[in-house]
Design an enzyme around this catalytic site. Sequence first.
Site, PDB file in Angstrom:
ATOM      1  CG  ASP A  13      -3.706   0.598  -1.542  1.00 37.12           C
ATOM      2  OD1 ASP A  13      -3.929   1.815  -1.645  1.00 37.12           O
ATOM      3  OD2 ASP A  13      -3.458   0.045  -0.447  1.00 37.12           O
ATOM      4  CG  ASP A  55       0.247   0.528   1.173  1.00 41.59           C
ATOM      5  OD1 ASP A  55      -0.280   1.166   2.100  1.00 41.59           O
ATOM      6  OD2 ASP A  55       0.769  -0.606   1.329  1.00 41.59           O
ATOM      7  CG  HIS A  61       5.711   1.199   7.295  1.00 45.28           C
ATOM      8  ND1 HIS A  61       4.784   0.240   7.628  1.00 45.28           N
ATOM      9  CD2 HIS A  61       5.110   2.394   7.486  1.00 45.28           C
ATOM     10  CE1 HIS A  61       3.661   0.845   7.987  1.00 45.28           C
ATOM     11  NE2 HIS A  61       3.829   2.149   7.897  1.00 45.28           N
ATOM     12  CG  HIS A  94       4.067  -3.728   0.809  1.00 41.75           C
ATOM     13  ND1 HIS A  94       4.267  -4.208   2.086  1.00 41.75           N
ATOM     14  CD2 HIS A  94       3.035  -2.850   0.903  1.00 41.75           C
ATOM     15  CE1 HIS A  94       3.392  -3.643   2.917  1.00 41.75           C
ATOM     16  NE2 HIS A  94       2.632  -2.807   2.224  1.00 41.75           N
ATOM     17  CE  LYS A 117      -4.032   2.737   1.426  1.00 41.91           C
ATOM     18  NZ  LYS A 117      -3.211   1.630   1.933  1.00 41.91           N
ATOM     19  CB  CYS A 162      -6.016  -1.396   1.587  1.00 40.43           C
ATOM     20  SG  CYS A 162      -4.441  -1.406   2.489  1.00 40.43           S
TER      21      CYS A 162
HETATM   22  C1  VGL Z   1      -2.351  -3.719   1.801  1.00 39.64           C
HETATM   23  C2  VGL Z   1      -1.245  -5.127   3.231  1.00 39.64           C
HETATM   24  C3  VGL Z   1      -0.274  -4.168   3.455  1.00 39.64           C
HETATM   25  C4  VGL Z   1      -3.511  -3.500   0.890  1.00 39.64           C
HETATM   26  C5  VGL Z   1      -1.393  -2.756   2.012  1.00 39.64           C
HETATM   27  O1  VGL Z   1      -3.425  -2.630  -0.016  1.00 39.64           O
HETATM   28  O2  VGL Z   1      -4.548  -4.187   1.070  1.00 39.64           O
HETATM   29  N1  VGL Z   1      -2.276  -4.894   2.426  1.00 39.64           N
HETATM   30  N2  VGL Z   1      -0.366  -2.997   2.844  1.00 39.64           N
HETATM   31 ZN    ZN Z   2       1.207  -1.568   3.045  1.00 39.64          ZN
END
Ligand code: VGL
Ligand code: ZN
Length: 216
Positions: A13, A55, A61, A94, A117, A162
């Site tokens: 990510d 992500d 969502h 996001h 994902k 993540c």
């Molecule tokens: C993430 C919060 C929401 C991450 C992704 O990549 O750690 N954290 N979506």
């Molecule tokens: Zn996320």
Amino acid sequence: MTQPSKVALIVVDIQYDFLETGTLPVPHASDVIPKAQQLISFIESMHGLVVATQDWHPKNHKSFASNHAGKQVFDTVDLTYQDQSSTQVLWPDHCIQDTPGANLVAEISSIPLVVQKGTNPEIDSYSGFADNQYHAFTALSKHLHQHDIQTVVICGLATDYCVKMTCLDAVKFGFRTLLIQDATKPVVAEDFDGALATLRSRGVHIVPTTDDFVSH
Ligand code: VGL
Ligand code: ZN
């Protein structure tokens, strides 16, 4: 002669929305970019596999605070999906599909294999392997098994979400799992040491610096 253990790097990510200027900023996130580049070059030089996770959320969502009337960012809600309930932290919008913030940062965007994902609006997916309730799996484990990978090296964002869940699933899938400590940053600074302690207790090898790893 025994074959050397095959290694994959999983770059988690590293997307614009998670940089310091993004919509879900991870403090010091951009420090991981040169570390990830160093790791990518090293793994490529060993003919290892490099995979990125991305992500990739639809606008509706359920992890977005904006989709829950009266709720604020960082509040939690109970989300029920297929009769199973779990606690969900609510995030700012996001990594919305096809927006610039969802792009992998340019410095790592040449990674050929990208696993998306978080695409199901009903359930979040912190791990690169599966959603948070293990209803659906991504293609990540299949790619790793197809390439006979035994060891995974993990870096990226964010340590406390993540990266942590991807490391824990990698252990569950039977991979020898290494996390490069200076190549990952948390959303919440105070949660960094706790996340590393949990990972250590589950068998993840924490390698202090990228330089330690690439010089071995
Ligand atoms: C993430 C919060 C929401 C991450 C992704 O990549 O750690 N954290 N979506
Ligand atoms: Zn996320």
